[in-house]
Design an enzyme around this catalytic site. Structure first.
Site, PDB file in Angstrom:
ATOM      1  N   GLU A   1     -40.352  21.934 -15.532  1.00  0.00           N
ATOM      2  CA  GLU A   1     -38.770  22.278 -14.798  1.00  0.00           C
ATOM      3  C   GLU A   1     -38.561  23.585 -15.874  1.00  0.00           C
ATOM      4  OE1 GLU A   1     -35.812  20.065 -13.480  1.00  0.00           O
ATOM      5  OE2 GLU A   1     -35.018  21.811 -12.943  1.00  0.00           O
ATOM      6  N   ASP A   2     -39.349  23.543 -17.191  1.00  0.00           N
ATOM      7  CA  ASP A   2     -38.609  24.995 -18.252  1.00  0.00           C
ATOM      8  C   ASP A   2     -39.816  25.709 -18.249  1.00  0.00           C
ATOM      9  OD1 ASP A   2     -36.143  23.097 -18.060  1.00  0.00           O
ATOM     10  OD2 ASP A   2     -36.070  23.078 -19.467  1.00  0.00           O
TER      11      ASP A   2
ATOM     12  N   HIS B   1     -35.164  18.709 -28.622  1.00  0.00           N
ATOM     13  CA  HIS B   1     -34.545  17.686 -27.874  1.00  0.00           C
ATOM     14  C   HIS B   1     -35.750  16.690 -26.854  1.00  0.00           C
ATOM     15  CE1 HIS B   1     -32.387  17.099 -24.002  1.00  0.00           C
ATOM     16  NE2 HIS B   1     -33.529  17.276 -23.015  1.00  0.00           N
TER      17      HIS B   1
ATOM     18  N   HIS C   1     -40.967  15.710 -20.538  1.00  0.00           N
ATOM     19  CA  HIS C   1     -40.110  15.520 -19.318  1.00  0.00           C
ATOM     20  C   HIS C   1     -39.155  16.782 -19.028  1.00  0.00           C
ATOM     21  CE1 HIS C   1     -36.425  16.048 -21.993  1.00  0.00           C
ATOM     22  NE2 HIS C   1     -35.899  15.985 -20.471  1.00  0.00           N
TER      23      HIS C   1
ATOM     24  N   ASP D   1     -11.058  -9.182 -30.361  1.00  0.00           N
ATOM     25  CA  ASP D   1     -12.339  -8.765 -30.538  1.00  0.00           C
ATOM     26  C   ASP D   1     -12.783  -7.026 -31.023  1.00  0.00           C
ATOM     27  OD1 ASP D   1     -11.981  -7.370 -28.405  1.00  0.00           O
ATOM     28  OD2 ASP D   1     -14.013  -8.280 -27.376  1.00  0.00           O
TER      29      ASP D   1
ATOM     30  N   ASP E   1     -32.933  10.606 -21.833  1.00  0.00           N
ATOM     31  CA  ASP E   1     -31.980  12.153 -21.594  1.00  0.00           C
ATOM     32  C   ASP E   1     -30.621  12.712 -21.972  1.00  0.00           C
ATOM     33  OD1 ASP E   1     -32.324  15.000 -20.931  1.00  0.00           O
ATOM     34  OD2 ASP E   1     -32.596  14.608 -19.033  1.00  0.00           O
TER      35      ASP E   1
HETATM   36 MN    MN Z   1     -34.203  17.167 -21.137  1.00  0.00          MN
END
Ligand code: MN
Length: 510
Positions: free
Chosen positions: A76-77, A48, A72, A260, A138
């Protein structure tokens, strides 16, 4: 096995050996941090952040942003702390990771005013627009892997949020590359049947017309070369699913009226070449009247510049021809970042050195321009989002880009704060606002019925000043009217106006 960082480095534009080394270190760090963690797809989690870093590299982002993309989700994780990030990767990366982490805590509730708040919050929090770009990358990968998300309600919520919050942001920033992908992925999730039908239609059309399109491309290249246009390149595209679907409805469901579906893009070195190529095209093919658009002389609100014309080939294929310079091509794909990339390249500046200032400086004026242009448009279907209107109002109070930039940083955003409902909805208010302002912002009627307020779980007086990040709960009674005293406690003019009007109405009745 080729290393995953190869993909990232390959996507970068001329990375230095320090860039490569730094990215390698960040990658190893994130890989260890995420450890055995898996994505919903069952794949190792590290794919990811890697995918995000590749997107950021493709967008031409600087080294710090790419590293922040890799890191990133670590704070958090995983047990990694933000201090550790700063120690290992510096203050800029810390700032960016912190920004992304903060944004990920916000939730979407599908209420119009909150969508606006969320959009604005995204923009405001990113005093540095790089935070938003990371967030967009993300979201792109999360949408690409959304089929693994269960239950379906969650999938729908994410897709709706993508459509209503992230697509408009990508569009305003002019990042066509991300905007159309997000748009199609959201459409596919929200309306799978319709998406499938239209996708199939476009694919079949592409198949049947492939030969005619190739022939047109050949004729065109030949004519341009004969006319002495040098160093041009061409590309062709089939319209993306969502924008075709939208247009189809506008054209009464008649695909033959969508001119188009197929487009050929001609990218030439200079502005003069654009107009010269324009002449060449009309010389070999018949243009359809009313379809010639000079978006170079009059750019679209998001800054899009290109010449458009629609022609019919001798094989009866209708093709939209788009002509732009290399610079315009960069702009249409990368939006506001295009200038940043150019500037960085031409000056050979150290990445990240003072790029933060550069970002804000570039971003804000272009947002200003957008809002001004948008105002002058008469046929815009959607109302201007409030965060743009507010920025615009702020912009008009100051003269000059420099002054506005300072004002925006020190004054405008510094005077706004974001507080939350108990459910996590975001409400933006001026500094010094009280529970009364909050109640009015949540729902007008709430002011009438208000009997008390809790801030962070504690009962408070209605004259209490709220602080950024407060969770505010309004207590109500069944029937009621505002108290006259409340006028003194109200910070926002709109709430005060409302209370005054309500009191007057009541007076007239009695
Ligand atoms: Mn993420």
């Amino acid at each position: 096995m080729p290393h995953a960082t190869d993909d990232i480095i390959r996507a970068m534009q001329s990375p230095s050996s320090e860039d490569q080394k730094a990215i390698q270190i960040a990658y190893e760090f994130a890989k260890v941090a995420h450890g055995e963690e898996k994505r919903k797809s069952g794949e190792p989690y590290i794919i990811h952040p890697t995918a995000i870093a590749v997107t950021l590299a493709k967008l031409g982002m600087d080294r710090e942003t790419i590293i922040a993309g890799i890191l990133h989700d670590t704070v958090e994780d995983t047990p990694v702390t933000i201090e550790e990030i700063e120690e290992k990767f510096g203050a800029t990366v810390r700032f960016l990771v912190e920004g992304v982490t903060k944004l990920s805590k916000l939730k979407y509730r599908g209420v119009e005013r909150h969508v606006e708040s969320l959009r604005r919050l995204l923009v405001a929090t990113a005093n540095d627009i790089r935070v938003i770009i990371i967030k967009l990358a993300d979201r792109l990968h999360n949408m690409e892997t959304i089929t693994f998300v269960e239950p379906i309600e969650k999938r729908m919520r994410i897709a709706l949020e993508t459509k209503e919050v992230y697509v408009p942001i990508a569009e305003r920033l002019g990042i066509g590359l991300i905007k159309s992908q997000l748009e199609d992925l959201a459409f596919k999730t929200l309306e799978p049947e319709r998406y499938k039908k239209i996708h199939q239609f476009l694919e079949e059309r592409g198949e049947t017309e492939k030969e005619a399109l190739d022939r047109a491309l050949n004729d065109l290249r030949k004519a341009l070369a004969e006319a002495g246009i040098r160093n041009f390149r061409t590309e062709s595209r089939v319209k993306n699913v969502h924008s075709f679907a939208t247009k189809l409805i506008r054209k009464g469901n008649d695909p033959d009226k969508v001119y188009d579906i197929f487009a050929i893009r001609i990218i030439v070195p200079t502005l003069e070449d654009c107009y010269r190529s324009f002449g060449v095209i009309h010389n070999i093919w018949r243009p359809i009247p009313g379809r010639i658009k000079d978006y170079i002389a009059s750019p679209k609100p998001n800054g899009y510049r290109t010449l458009h014309t629609t022609i019919i080939t001798p094989h009866k294929l209708i093709i939209e021809i788009q002509i732009r310079s290399e610079e315009m091509q960069q702009e249409s794909k990368f939006g506001v970042m295009a200038h940043f990339i150019y500037k960085n390249k031409s000056q050979g500046s150290e990445p990240g050195k003072d790029s933060k200032i550069g970002w804000v400086g570039r971003f804000v004026p272009s947002l200003m321009k957008m809002t001004r242009a948008e105002k002058s448009l008469t046929q815009t279907s959607a109302p201007t989002p409030r965060w743009l209107t507010d920025l615009n109002t702020a912009a008009e109070e100051f003269e000059g880009e420099e002054a506005f930039k300072d004002a925006l940083r020190e004054d405008f955003f510094a005077r706004r704060m974001f507080v939350f409902t108990p459910k996590g909805d975001v409400i933006d208010l001026p500094i010094g606002a009280t529970p009364i302002d909050f109640a009015y912002a949540v729902h007008t009627n709430l002011v009438d019925l208000m009997s008390g307020a809790k801030v962070n779980g504690k009962m408070v007086g209605l004259d209490t000043e709220l602080h950024k990040g407060d969770i505010v709960e309004i207590q109500t009674k069944k029937i009621g009217t505002p108290n006259k005293k409340w006028l003194d406690y109200t910070k926002t003019a709109s709430a005060r106006r409302y209370i005054r009007a309500t009191l007057k109405k009541k007076e007239n009745k009695s």
